[in-house]
Design an enzyme around this catalytic site. Structure first.
Site, mmCIF file in Angstrom:
data_model
loop_
_atom_site.group_PDB
_atom_site.id
_atom_site.type_symbol
_atom_site.label_atom_id
_atom_site.label_comp_id
_atom_site.label_asym_id
_atom_site.label_seq_id
_atom_site.Cartn_x
_atom_site.Cartn_y
_atom_site.Cartn_z
ATOM 1 N N CYS A 144 -1.611 -2.191 9.687
ATOM 2 C CA CYS A 144 -1.787 -1.726 8.306
ATOM 3 C C CYS A 144 -2.877 -0.667 8.177
ATOM 4 O O CYS A 144 -2.641 0.407 7.630
ATOM 5 C CB CYS A 144 -2.110 -2.917 7.402
ATOM 6 S SG CYS A 144 -0.811 -4.152 7.330
ATOM 7 N N GLY A 198 -18.009 -0.913 18.669
ATOM 8 C CA GLY A 198 -17.077 -1.530 19.603
ATOM 9 C C GLY A 198 -15.892 -0.627 19.848
ATOM 10 O O GLY A 198 -16.017 0.599 19.895
ATOM 11 N N ARG A 231 -7.384 -9.610 4.997
ATOM 12 C CA ARG A 231 -7.724 -9.307 6.384
ATOM 13 C C ARG A 231 -6.944 -10.251 7.276
ATOM 14 O O ARG A 231 -7.008 -11.467 7.091
ATOM 15 C CB ARG A 231 -9.227 -9.494 6.615
ATOM 16 C CG ARG A 231 -10.122 -8.631 5.733
ATOM 17 C CD ARG A 231 -11.550 -9.168 5.751
ATOM 18 N NE ARG A 231 -11.621 -10.505 5.174
ATOM 19 C CZ ARG A 231 -12.639 -11.344 5.335
ATOM 20 N NH1 ARG A 231 -13.669 -10.996 6.091
ATOM 21 N NH2 ARG A 231 -12.633 -12.536 4.767
ATOM 22 N N GLU A 232 -6.202 -9.695 8.214
ATOM 23 C CA GLU A 232 -5.482 -10.564 9.135
ATOM 24 C C GLU A 232 -6.474 -11.478 9.836
ATOM 25 O O GLU A 232 -7.540 -11.063 10.263
ATOM 26 C CB GLU A 232 -4.697 -9.741 10.154
ATOM 27 C CG GLU A 232 -3.492 -9.049 9.547
ATOM 28 C CD GLU A 232 -2.561 -8.479 10.601
ATOM 29 O OE1 GLU A 232 -2.184 -9.204 11.543
ATOM 30 O OE2 GLU A 232 -2.223 -7.291 10.490
ATOM 31 N N THR A 288 0.860 -1.184 0.000
ATOM 32 C CA THR A 288 0.000 0.000 0.000
ATOM 33 C C THR A 288 0.895 1.232 0.000
ATOM 34 O O THR A 288 1.678 1.436 0.932
ATOM 35 C CB THR A 288 -0.915 0.007 1.239
ATOM 36 O OG1 THR A 288 -1.655 -1.217 1.261
ATOM 37 C CG2 THR A 288 -1.873 1.184 1.201
ATOM 38 N N ARG A 316 -0.085 -4.826 17.064
ATOM 39 C CA ARG A 316 0.240 -3.452 16.679
ATOM 40 C C ARG A 316 -1.007 -2.563 16.743
ATOM 41 O O ARG A 316 -2.049 -2.924 16.228
ATOM 42 C CB ARG A 316 0.837 -3.426 15.267
ATOM 43 C CG ARG A 316 2.204 -4.075 15.158
ATOM 44 C CD ARG A 316 2.679 -4.151 13.724
ATOM 45 N NE ARG A 316 1.837 -5.028 12.921
ATOM 46 C CZ ARG A 316 1.975 -5.187 11.605
ATOM 47 N NH1 ARG A 316 2.892 -4.510 10.944
ATOM 48 N NH2 ARG A 316 1.174 -6.013 10.942
ATOM 49 N N LYS A 335 -7.404 -7.836 16.802
ATOM 50 C CA LYS A 335 -8.668 -8.487 16.462
ATOM 51 C C LYS A 335 -8.451 -9.986 16.550
ATOM 52 O O LYS A 335 -7.311 -10.469 16.668
ATOM 53 C CB LYS A 335 -9.171 -8.095 15.069
ATOM 54 C CG LYS A 335 -8.351 -8.642 13.918
ATOM 55 C CD LYS A 335 -9.051 -8.361 12.595
ATOM 56 C CE LYS A 335 -8.303 -9.006 11.435
ATOM 57 N NZ LYS A 335 -9.023 -8.838 10.166
ATOM 58 N N ASN A 386 -9.824 1.250 2.517
ATOM 59 C CA ASN A 386 -9.526 1.323 3.949
ATOM 60 C C ASN A 386 -10.166 2.538 4.598
ATOM 61 O O ASN A 386 -10.719 2.464 5.697
ATOM 62 C CB ASN A 386 -8.015 1.357 4.178
ATOM 63 C CG ASN A 386 -7.379 -0.014 4.109
ATOM 64 O OD1 ASN A 386 -8.064 -1.025 4.007
ATOM 65 N ND2 ASN A 386 -6.065 -0.054 4.165
#
Length: 438
Positions: A265, A258, A156-157, A123, A335, A328, A213
């Site tokens: 990232c 939330g 997506r991680e 990116t 991070r 998440k 994003n």
């Protein structure tokens, strides 16, 4: 058609891409600069946690289809396509650090003696790709035979393997039919399954990832701002989000209130877009992004202050159990983790904090202790904070935890816990954005 492909960089993006391309039937060489990482990957062992990655690495390193190396000589004139899967970390001013990309091109280009396609996956700020192509062609013996394309990733991680093997769309930023045909061969399997493809110029390809994003960050921050309003007005943000989601113009995706977004990232990418927008004089966009960031940061403090309020207005000397350290579920990445921001905030105000996460391993840090189980974390706790939405937390038995804690108070920062179950077990459940305290 089987291609020879190199993937330079073996973070979660690069190692997942390399394994996925091997799964597509190609011969793949991954490249890294750390000997220990290369050794581990060649043994079929990931150096990060990502669901499903270990299986693919084991399978394709064993077959010989996937290898890893430290040496650019192994891949320079061997590969038909070179993917750049390198980090663009954030500089102090919020802009993207392109040094890894520049260093890689400086190492690779002088070894390129035959035509090849180099594909950027990182990116980057818009306008980066043409400058990198000029650098490649200037340094490579093959000169104008080296072409650059840009193919932004949308991984997506926690879901990166599935996103690689079954992408919801592919973006090909190309300058020639030759580059397009090569990328179509690389992704022949997902294309055969009718994956949508966007073919565009380099600038649009660079912007698509950052725009995606930023739009998602805006949706997340909007619903969190509404959650704060619901909290004070007596509303229920989950019902509000469901109603908005039924509007076809809006949709329900990423309207989940939330703690907000984090990770290595997403936040740095939207900040880099704000910096680039400022540089190009598009202040209305940079102002919007800055407002989104303010809401996102404030949401973490909102939850921490809610915890302080629930223990009587002073958290000093109180034990706080934090469930979740990763930013998440599905990853070990901490991070810019919202849960750790909350933990640090409460520690700074005198709390004794114990954190449990099923995958994330924290470096030693002042302020709190990482423990090995939920039971250890909640024992004698004055309050429990549910801050990462791991499935195992969702299915905890509140009746079993009740005898362990000092006070049966839990804040659900992800709105994933079943309120009636906790209420029936005698807990006070507080959910962000829902005025009803059960």
């Amino acid at each position: 058609m089987t291609l020879r492909i190199s993937v330079i960089g073996t973070g979660y993006l690069g190692s997942t891409l390399a394994a996925g391309l091997a799964e597509f039937g190609h011969e793949v060489f991954g490249v890294d600069v750390v000997p220990e990482v290369v050794k581990k990957l060649n043994a079929g062992q990931p150096h990060i946690f990502e669901n499903g990655l270990e299986h693919l690495l084991e399978q394709h390193t064993r077959s010989g289809r996937l290898r890893f190396t430290l040496d650019y000589d192994d891949i320079a004139d061997w590969a038909d396509v070179h993917f750049l899967a390198l980090g663009t970390p954030e500089l102090p001013d919020g802009s993207a650090d392109l040094s890894q990309l520049h260093a890689t091109i400086d190492a690779l280009a002088p070894k390129l003696t035959k035509p090849a396609l180099v594909v950027g996956r990182s990116t980057v700020p818009v306008g980066t790709a043409p400058a990198l192509q000029e650098r490649l062609r200037r340094l490579a013996p093959a000169g104008d035979g080296i072409e650059l394309a840009w193919q932004p990733e949308f991984l997506r991680e926690g879901f990166a393997v599935g996103d690689t093997l079954r992408p919801d769309r592919l973006v090909f930023g190309v300058q020639s039919d030759h580059a397009l045909r090569l990328l179509e061969q690389v992704y022949a399997i997902p294309l055969s399954e009718e994956t949508p493809v966007i073919t565009c110029d380099l600038a649009t390809a660079e912007l698509i990832k950052q725009a995606a994003n930023t739009f998602l960050a805006t949706k997340i921050s909007f619903i969190n701002a509404m959650a704060q309003l619901c909290q004070v007005a007596g509303g229920d943000v989950t019902v509000l989000a469901d109603a908005l989601g039924l509007d076809a113009r809006i949709g329900r995706g990423h309207l989940s209130p939330g703690l907000g977004f984090g990770g290595g990232c997403f936040p740095k990418d939207i900040r880099a877009l704000a910096v680039r927008a400022d540089e190009l004089g598009v202040n209305v966009l940079s102002d919007l992004i800055k407002s989104v960031e303010v809401i996102n940061s404030a949401q973490r403090i909102e939850l921490a202050e809610l915890a302080i309020d629930q223990v009587g207005g002073d958290v000093a000397g109180k034990k706080v159990a934090v469930l979740g350290a990763a930013f998440k579920e599905g990853t070990d990445d901490t991070r810019d983790s919202p849960s750790l921001t909350v933990a640090d905030y409460l520690h700074d105000r005198g709390a004794f904090v114990e954190v449990y996460d099923p995958q994330a391993h924290l470096a030693p840090r002042d302020g709190f202790t990482q423990v090995g189980s939920v039971t250890e974390a909640v024992r004698d706790a004055d309050i429990v904070l549910h801050l990462t939405a791991w499935p195992e937390f969702r299915y905890l038995d509140p009746a079993e935890l009740a005898p362990l804690v000092k006070s049966k108070i839990i804040i659900d920062g992800r709105l994933k816990l079943h309120a009636p179950t906790w209420r029936d077990a005698g807990w006070k459940l507080v959910q962000i954005g829902r005025a009803a305290t059960l």
